[in-house]
Design a protein around this motif. Structure first.
Motif, PDB file in Angstrom:
ATOM      1  N   ARG A 245       0.836  -1.207   0.000  1.00  0.00           N
ATOM      2  CA  ARG A 245       0.000   0.000   0.000  1.00  0.00           C
ATOM      3  C   ARG A 245       0.867   1.251   0.000  1.00  0.00           C
ATOM      4  O   ARG A 245       0.477   2.288  -0.554  1.00  0.00           O
ATOM      5  N   LEU A 246       2.077   1.170   0.592  1.00  0.00           N
ATOM      6  CA  LEU A 246       2.976   2.320   0.550  1.00  0.00           C
ATOM      7  C   LEU A 246       3.440   2.569  -0.883  1.00  0.00           C
ATOM      8  O   LEU A 246       3.414   3.712  -1.361  1.00  0.00           O
ATOM      9  N   GLU A 247       3.847   1.514  -1.610  1.00  0.00           N
ATOM     10  CA  GLU A 247       4.244   1.679  -3.003  1.00  0.00           C
ATOM     11  C   GLU A 247       3.090   2.211  -3.842  1.00  0.00           C
ATOM     12  O   GLU A 247       3.303   2.948  -4.814  1.00  0.00           O
ATOM     13  N   ALA A 248       1.854   1.850  -3.466  1.00  0.00           N
ATOM     14  CA  ALA A 248       0.682   2.323  -4.197  1.00  0.00           C
ATOM     15  C   ALA A 248       0.289   3.744  -3.818  1.00  0.00           C
ATOM     16  O   ALA A 248      -0.647   4.307  -4.397  1.00  0.00           O
ATOM     17  N   GLY A 249       0.990   4.336  -2.840  1.00  0.00           N
ATOM     18  CA  GLY A 249       0.687   5.708  -2.426  1.00  0.00           C
ATOM     19  C   GLY A 249      -0.637   5.842  -1.713  1.00  0.00           C
ATOM     20  O   GLY A 249      -1.252   6.914  -1.730  1.00  0.00           O
ATOM     21  N   LEU A 250      -1.085   4.772  -1.032  1.00  0.00           N
ATOM     22  CA  LEU A 250      -2.385   4.769  -0.371  1.00  0.00           C
ATOM     23  C   LEU A 250      -2.210   5.090   1.118  1.00  0.00           C
ATOM     24  O   LEU A 250      -1.402   4.453   1.804  1.00  0.00           O
ATOM     25  N   VAL A 302       2.721  14.248   0.518  1.00  0.00           N
ATOM     26  CA  VAL A 302       3.543  14.058  -0.674  1.00  0.00           C
ATOM     27  C   VAL A 302       4.278  12.725  -0.593  1.00  0.00           C
ATOM     28  O   VAL A 302       4.395  12.113   0.472  1.00  0.00           O
ATOM     29  N   GLY A 303       4.794  12.310  -1.746  1.00  0.00           N
ATOM     30  CA  GLY A 303       5.658  11.151  -1.813  1.00  0.00           C
ATOM     31  C   GLY A 303       7.113  11.582  -1.840  1.00  0.00           C
ATOM     32  O   GLY A 303       7.453  12.617  -2.434  1.00  0.00           O
ATOM     33  N   THR A 369      13.754  13.389  -2.422  1.00  0.00           N
ATOM     34  CA  THR A 369      13.150  14.215  -3.469  1.00  0.00           C
ATOM     35  C   THR A 369      11.650  13.986  -3.494  1.00  0.00           C
ATOM     36  O   THR A 369      11.187  12.846  -3.388  1.00  0.00           O
ATOM     37  N   VAL A 370      10.878  15.052  -3.619  1.00  0.00           N
ATOM     38  CA  VAL A 370       9.429  14.921  -3.759  1.00  0.00           C
ATOM     39  C   VAL A 370       9.126  14.319  -5.128  1.00  0.00           C
ATOM     40  O   VAL A 370       9.607  14.807  -6.162  1.00  0.00           O
ATOM     41  N   VAL A 371       8.347  13.244  -5.132  1.00  0.00           N
ATOM     42  CA  VAL A 371       8.020  12.535  -6.374  1.00  0.00           C
ATOM     43  C   VAL A 371       6.510  12.296  -6.442  1.00  0.00           C
ATOM     44  O   VAL A 371       5.824  12.292  -5.425  1.00  0.00           O
ATOM     45  N   PRO A 372       5.983  12.071  -7.649  1.00  0.00           N
ATOM     46  CA  PRO A 372       4.539  11.797  -7.779  1.00  0.00           C
ATOM     47  C   PRO A 372       4.180  10.454  -7.145  1.00  0.00           C
ATOM     48  O   PRO A 372       5.009   9.542  -7.058  1.00  0.00           O
ATOM     49  N   MET A 373       2.942  10.351  -6.729  1.00  0.00           N
ATOM     50  CA  MET A 373       2.398   9.064  -6.272  1.00  0.00           C
ATOM     51  C   MET A 373       1.285   8.649  -7.230  1.00  0.00           C
ATOM     52  O   MET A 373       0.630   9.509  -7.813  1.00  0.00           O
ATOM     53  N   PRO A 374       1.074   7.333  -7.401  1.00  0.00           N
ATOM     54  CA  PRO A 374       1.727   6.240  -6.687  1.00  0.00           C
ATOM     55  C   PRO A 374       3.186   6.073  -7.093  1.00  0.00           C
ATOM     56  O   PRO A 374       3.584   6.446  -8.201  1.00  0.00           O
ATOM     57  N   PHE A 375       3.971   5.496  -6.178  1.00  0.00           N
ATOM     58  CA  PHE A 375       5.368   5.211  -6.478  1.00  0.00           C
ATOM     59  C   PHE A 375       5.465   4.113  -7.539  1.00  0.00           C
ATOM     60  O   PHE A 375       6.334   4.149  -8.397  1.00  0.00           O
ATOM     61  N   VAL A 376       4.570   3.121  -7.432  1.00  0.00           N
ATOM     62  CA  VAL A 376       4.470   2.026  -8.401  1.00  0.00           C
ATOM     63  C   VAL A 376       3.076   2.117  -9.025  1.00  0.00           C
ATOM     64  O   VAL A 376       2.077   2.197  -8.292  1.00  0.00           O
ATOM     65  N   PRO A 377       2.948   2.131 -10.356  1.00  0.00           N
ATOM     66  CA  PRO A 377       1.635   2.303 -10.982  1.00  0.00           C
ATOM     67  C   PRO A 377       0.617   1.259 -10.518  1.00  0.00           C
ATOM     68  O   PRO A 377       0.938   0.081 -10.336  1.00  0.00           O
ATOM     69  N   HIS A 378      -0.615   1.721 -10.320  1.00  0.00           N
ATOM     70  CA  HIS A 378      -1.705   0.803  -9.983  1.00  0.00           C
ATOM     71  C   HIS A 378      -2.021  -0.105 -11.172  1.00  0.00           C
ATOM     72  O   HIS A 378      -1.867   0.303 -12.330  1.00  0.00           O
ATOM     73  N   ARG A 379      -2.472  -1.306 -10.860  1.00  0.00           N
ATOM     74  CA  ARG A 379      -2.836  -2.242 -11.916  1.00  0.00           C
ATOM     75  C   ARG A 379      -4.259  -2.760 -11.708  1.00  0.00           C
ATOM     76  O   ARG A 379      -4.541  -3.956 -11.815  1.00  0.00           O
TER      77      ARG A 379
END
Length: 385
Positions: A245-250, A302-303, A369-379
């Motif tokens: 869930r962390l990789e998914a930015g949830l 933020v991520g 570094t601030v990065v977009p979420m999700p960290f790993v794309p949802h599938r």
């Protein structure tokens, strides 16, 4: 703290319907949200990677399952809309929505999933709330719902999550027709051979395609056995669920979301249904609209991507130069990406993607570094996509 509260705090952890099953399958158990729960079986990274490539079975029976009914279905939707910012009046049967319980100042009491049940059901809505907050949620709902709304706590039902790219194929063998569900759709199915009726939604908190399965507690052991008899399915614990869930930015309630957090600063404004922006009518509406209309908030979730291999955990301070600008709310090593990641609440002026920051971990400053979420794309399995 009162004597009654102190006594409640010292109560032993409750056991899940699958408690003995978990132990028999080699789980290491820990206390979480008032329950003894499996944190891992083979190992967190192995279970994380199995979920990404095959299918993992998670036990989430600690969560609260609630049903809502009224003689007038419209009255049931209206009553829940007074507490949730979702547009439930126009939600189609068998559709699921992510929503929240809010307080008067727009603070998040809990985040949850709510489903409109089929028209021929005895109830109109089904809701799943977080395990750590379910008793407070139930008390809040009972206090604020009208007397003509019946709320039923399904405390004799278990809840499982089957997650991963092979989840649909594995579950189809036990519940024919389940593969026809799209993301955020739900329905009632028969366990093949008439063994039980089960309620299944194509949802989950891993970022992968998957399902959540509500089944009577007295049938869950046999159902879990049937699932893991498939070589594509293995049990997984809380550790892998958290890293996924962390990789998914949830966000996780109690960590990334609290009563001091509002939906706008948390990046969850999508849960404030646009059709209700003007009319409102739900608790916390005015406060949320002020934040939306002002064009932002003082802080944002933020991520963060970290360099090296040392992860930053919840509570780590975030700096821009010498200025303290935020706090990590969730963090860990990403097995998929091969480096640490984190979510943090920071001052909005530093929240732009690409902003260089530092995190203080064990007395050291780590570049991030601030990065977009999700960290790993949802599938997720979206029909027509």
């Amino acid at each position: 703290m009162t004597d009654t509260e102190d006594e409640f705090e010292n109560l032993p952890a409750e056991q899940l319907p699958l408690d003995s099953w978990h132990r028999d399958h080699g789980a290491r158990m820990v206390e979480f949200a008032g329950y003894e729960m499996p944190i891992q079986y083979e190992g967190i990274v192995a279970e994380h990677e199995w979920t990404r490539t095959r299918a993992s079975l998670f036990d989430v029976s600690h969560m609260g399952q609630l049903m809502f009914a009224a003689a007038d279905p419209g009255a049931c939707a209206a009553a829940l809309e007074a507490l949730l910012p979702a547009d439930l009046a126009h939600l189609k049967p068998r559709r699921v929505r992510y929503s929240m319980l809010l307080n008067e100042t727009g603070g998040v009491l809990d985040d949850l999933m709510v489903t409109r049940l089929p028209d021929d059901s005895d109830a109109q809505f089904y809701m799943v709330v977080n395990g750590a907050t379910k008793w407070d949620d139930i008390a809040h709902l009972r206090e604020h719902l009208p007397d003509d709304i019946t709320m039923t706590h399904l405390d004799d039902w278990a809840l499982l999550a089957l997650q991963g790219p092979e989840a649909a194929a594995a579950l189809e063998a036990l519940a024919p027709g389940v593969s026809d569900l799209g993301f955020m759709q739900a329905g009632s199915f028969e366990w093949a051979g008439g063994k039980a009726s089960i309620w299944i939604s194509r949802t989950g908190y891993s970022g992968e395609d998957g399902f959540e399965i509500s089944i009577a507690a007295d049938r869950v052991v046999a159902f879990a056995d049937a699932l893991v008899a498939d070589e594509r399915v293995k049990p997984a614990g809380l550790g892998a669920r958290d890293s996924l869930r962390l990789e998914a930015g949830l966000p996780l309630y109690g960590h990334d979301l609290t009563e001091e957090t509002d939906p706008v600063s948390a990046g969850l404004a999508f849960a404030l249904s646009k059709s209700r922006h003007e009319a409102g009518g739900y608790m916390g509406h005015a406060a949320c609209m002020v934040r939306l209309e002002d064009g932002g908030t003082a802080q944002r979730r933020v991520g963060l991507a970290l360099e090296g291999r040392l992860p930053a955990r919840e509570g780590a301070q975030v700096f821009a130069g010498d200025a303290l600008v935020g706090t990590v709310t969730s963090g860990g090593f990403s097995p998929t990406l091969g480096h640490p990641i984190a979510m943090a609440t920071i001052e909005t002026e530093y929240a732009g993607n690409g902003t260089a920051l530092e995190l203080e971990v064990r007395g050291k400053r780590l570049p991030a570094t601030v990065v977009p979420m999700p960290f790993v794309p949802h599938r997720y399995h979206r029909k027509g996509a």
